[in-house]
Design an enzyme around this catalytic site. Structure first.
Site, PDB file in Angstrom:
ATOM      1  N   HIS A   1      17.339  -7.155  25.830  1.00 56.15           N
ATOM      2  CA  HIS A   1      17.079  -6.485  25.018  1.00 56.15           C
ATOM      3  C   HIS A   1      16.604  -7.606  23.790  1.00 56.15           C
ATOM      4  O   HIS A   1      17.192  -8.075  23.180  1.00 56.15           O
ATOM      5  CB  HIS A   1      17.959  -5.506  24.410  1.00 56.15           C
ATOM      6  CG  HIS A   1      17.360  -4.533  23.128  1.00 56.15           C
ATOM      7  ND1 HIS A   1      18.113  -4.603  21.928  1.00 56.15           N
ATOM      8  CD2 HIS A   1      16.241  -3.690  23.062  1.00 56.15           C
ATOM      9  CE1 HIS A   1      17.417  -3.938  21.155  1.00 56.15           C
ATOM     10  NE2 HIS A   1      16.571  -3.265  21.946  1.00 56.15           N
TER      11      HIS A   1
ATOM     12  N   GLU B   1       7.254  -2.987  24.315  1.00 53.51           N
ATOM     13  CA  GLU B   1       7.238  -1.916  23.370  1.00 53.51           C
ATOM     14  C   GLU B   1       6.391  -2.139  22.376  1.00 53.51           C
ATOM     15  O   GLU B   1       6.310  -2.919  21.512  1.00 53.51           O
ATOM     16  CB  GLU B   1       8.796  -1.628  22.829  1.00 53.51           C
ATOM     17  CG  GLU B   1       8.722  -0.287  21.930  1.00 53.51           C
ATOM     18  CD  GLU B   1      10.323  -0.131  21.192  1.00 53.51           C
ATOM     19  OE1 GLU B   1      10.209   0.503  20.290  1.00 53.51           O
ATOM     20  OE2 GLU B   1      11.296  -0.595  21.510  1.00 53.51           O
TER      21      GLU B   1
ATOM     22  N   HIS C   1      10.764  -6.581  15.739  1.00 50.46           N
ATOM     23  CA  HIS C   1      11.158  -4.998  15.703  1.00 50.46           C
ATOM     24  C   HIS C   1      11.126  -4.103  14.436  1.00 50.46           C
ATOM     25  O   HIS C   1      10.444  -3.210  14.658  1.00 50.46           O
ATOM     26  CB  HIS C   1      12.822  -5.071  16.069  1.00 50.46           C
ATOM     27  CG  HIS C   1      13.443  -3.533  16.158  1.00 50.46           C
ATOM     28  ND1 HIS C   1      13.967  -3.116  14.935  1.00 50.46           N
ATOM     29  CD2 HIS C   1      13.609  -2.823  17.125  1.00 50.46           C
ATOM     30  CE1 HIS C   1      14.395  -1.896  15.512  1.00 50.46           C
ATOM     31  NE2 HIS C   1      14.169  -1.711  16.495  1.00 50.46           N
TER      32      HIS C   1
ATOM     33  N   ASP D   1       9.353  -6.056  20.888  1.00 47.04           N
ATOM     34  CA  ASP D   1       8.635  -5.200  20.117  1.00 47.04           C
ATOM     35  C   ASP D   1       7.094  -5.922  19.617  1.00 47.04           C
ATOM     36  O   ASP D   1       7.137  -6.991  19.093  1.00 47.04           O
ATOM     37  CB  ASP D   1       9.487  -4.889  19.079  1.00 47.04           C
ATOM     38  CG  ASP D   1      10.725  -4.345  19.374  1.00 47.04           C
ATOM     39  OD1 ASP D   1      11.062  -3.035  20.043  1.00 47.04           O
ATOM     40  OD2 ASP D   1      11.824  -5.272  19.548  1.00 47.04           O
TER      41      ASP D   1
ATOM     42  N   GLU E   1      12.713  -7.545  27.080  1.00 46.37           N
ATOM     43  CA  GLU E   1      12.391  -6.637  26.225  1.00 46.37           C
ATOM     44  C   GLU E   1      11.711  -7.089  25.062  1.00 46.37           C
ATOM     45  O   GLU E   1      12.374  -7.909  24.323  1.00 46.37           O
ATOM     46  CB  GLU E   1      13.137  -5.331  26.148  1.00 46.37           C
ATOM     47  CG  GLU E   1      12.651  -4.182  25.377  1.00 46.37           C
ATOM     48  CD  GLU E   1      12.870  -4.112  23.976  1.00 46.37           C
ATOM     49  OE1 GLU E   1      12.504  -3.061  23.512  1.00 46.37           O
ATOM     50  OE2 GLU E   1      13.666  -5.064  23.368  1.00 46.37           O
TER      51      GLU E   1
END
Length: 309
Positions: A58, A168, A100, A87, A85
């Site tokens: 993450h 994301e 993020h 953002d 992962e």
């Protein structure tokens, strides 16, 4: 534990093949020049085939390096994890960056560099201004000088590391058209060919509208919705997504089974990747529920826990 339908026959074949070869993939890799990394990579391949949950780092291995930086994905690689992962948001001058929060204050020194620019929103700064910020010292002085990477820079490092990406799209309501722009960049970088689309890339968002847009633009892409829809609403999501990715406190084994019972946008059983799980007990709990993936800041902790099941 739930075993993904596509993996059962593959697991049997793998076991037969390894027997013929006289050992496991992990034991063979241990004799290589970098035994620790090779063993971790081989073990990850074994786990994927055998149907254990996939572990996603993450924001990179963000328990050990500043989140969403190149250091964090390098740390994930060193720990043996290829799925990371991130953002994605957009600067004032239209550059896609990996961060993020929609403000810069928590993870950079923006308040010192630009004291008069409160509330320090990402969308109010140019890419050049953001490139001046230290995105590592807040985490540990060891990482002083780390930067907020552009998505282009980030993808270059992911490619170099031979990693895979759970991307994301963050707060798309702030950035009209970010879905198309993100896909255009991925295409330019060679990440929308068949090999990447089928094996190395998933696009997710908390916005159902954003996921629907991505699916409409590139129906071949694997997509995921971040949230926990009711069982009654799940069929609506199955029309445009392949995965439902919920917070781990919001799910049960019955809910996971309800997701698995549906065919997603590509005609396969829908999957569940849960977040954010950082301790062994919770990792074992959600694995027993049958989740397909676990998103974690501490991928080594989670992997060790599910390896022991």
């Amino acid at each position: 534990m739930y075993v993904r339908p596509a993996t059962a026959a593959a697991a049997a074949f793998l076991g037969f093949t390894l027997t013929l070869l006289g050992g496991t993939a992990s034991s063979a890799a241990a004799n290589g020049p970098d035994s620790a990394a090779a063993t971790a990579a081989a073990a990850a391949a074994d786990r994927a085939v055998l149907g254990d949950p996939v572990v996603y780092a993450h924001r990179g291995a963000s328990a050990y390096a500043p989140e969403n930086t190149l250091d964090a994905i390098d740390m994930a690689m060193r720990l043996g994890f290829d799925w990371v992962e991130n953002d994605v948001q957009r600067t004032r001058d239209g550059e896609l960056v990996v961060i993020h929060d929609d403000t810069l204050s928590r993870t950079t020194d923006v308040e010192e560099v630009f004291p008069d620019r409160k509330p320090w929103r990402v969308k109010d700064f140019t890419a050049a201004e953001i490139a001046r910020l230290d995105a590592g010292s807040w985490f540990d002085e060891e990482f002083g000088g780390a930067r907020v990477p552009t998505l282009r820079e980030y993808m270059g490092r992911v490619q170099r590391n031979q990693q895979r990406l759970l991307l994301e799209i963050k707060k798309p309501e702030l950035y009209p058209g970010i879905e198309e722009q993100t896909l255009q960049l991925l295409d330019e970088l060679g990440w929308l060919d068949e090999r990447h689309v089928t094996r190395r890339l998933v696009v997710q968002s908390f916005s159902a509208d954003s996921v629907r847009i991505v699916h409409g633009l590139r129906p071949d892409l694997v997509t995921a919705f971040l949230g926990t829809p009711t069982v009654a609403d799940l069929p609506k999501y199955a029309e445009f997504t392949d995965r439902i990715n919920p917070w781990h406190t919001t799910i049960s084994a019955d809910w996971v089974e309800a997701v698995h019972d549906l065919l997603g946008a590509h005609g396969r059983a829908m999957e569940v990747d849960t977040w954010i799980v950082d301790d062994a007990a919770t990792a074992r709990k959600v694995a027993d529920m049958g989740v397909d993936g676990i998103i974690t800041n501490a991928p080594d902790v989670v992997q060790a826990a599910i390896d022991g099941l």
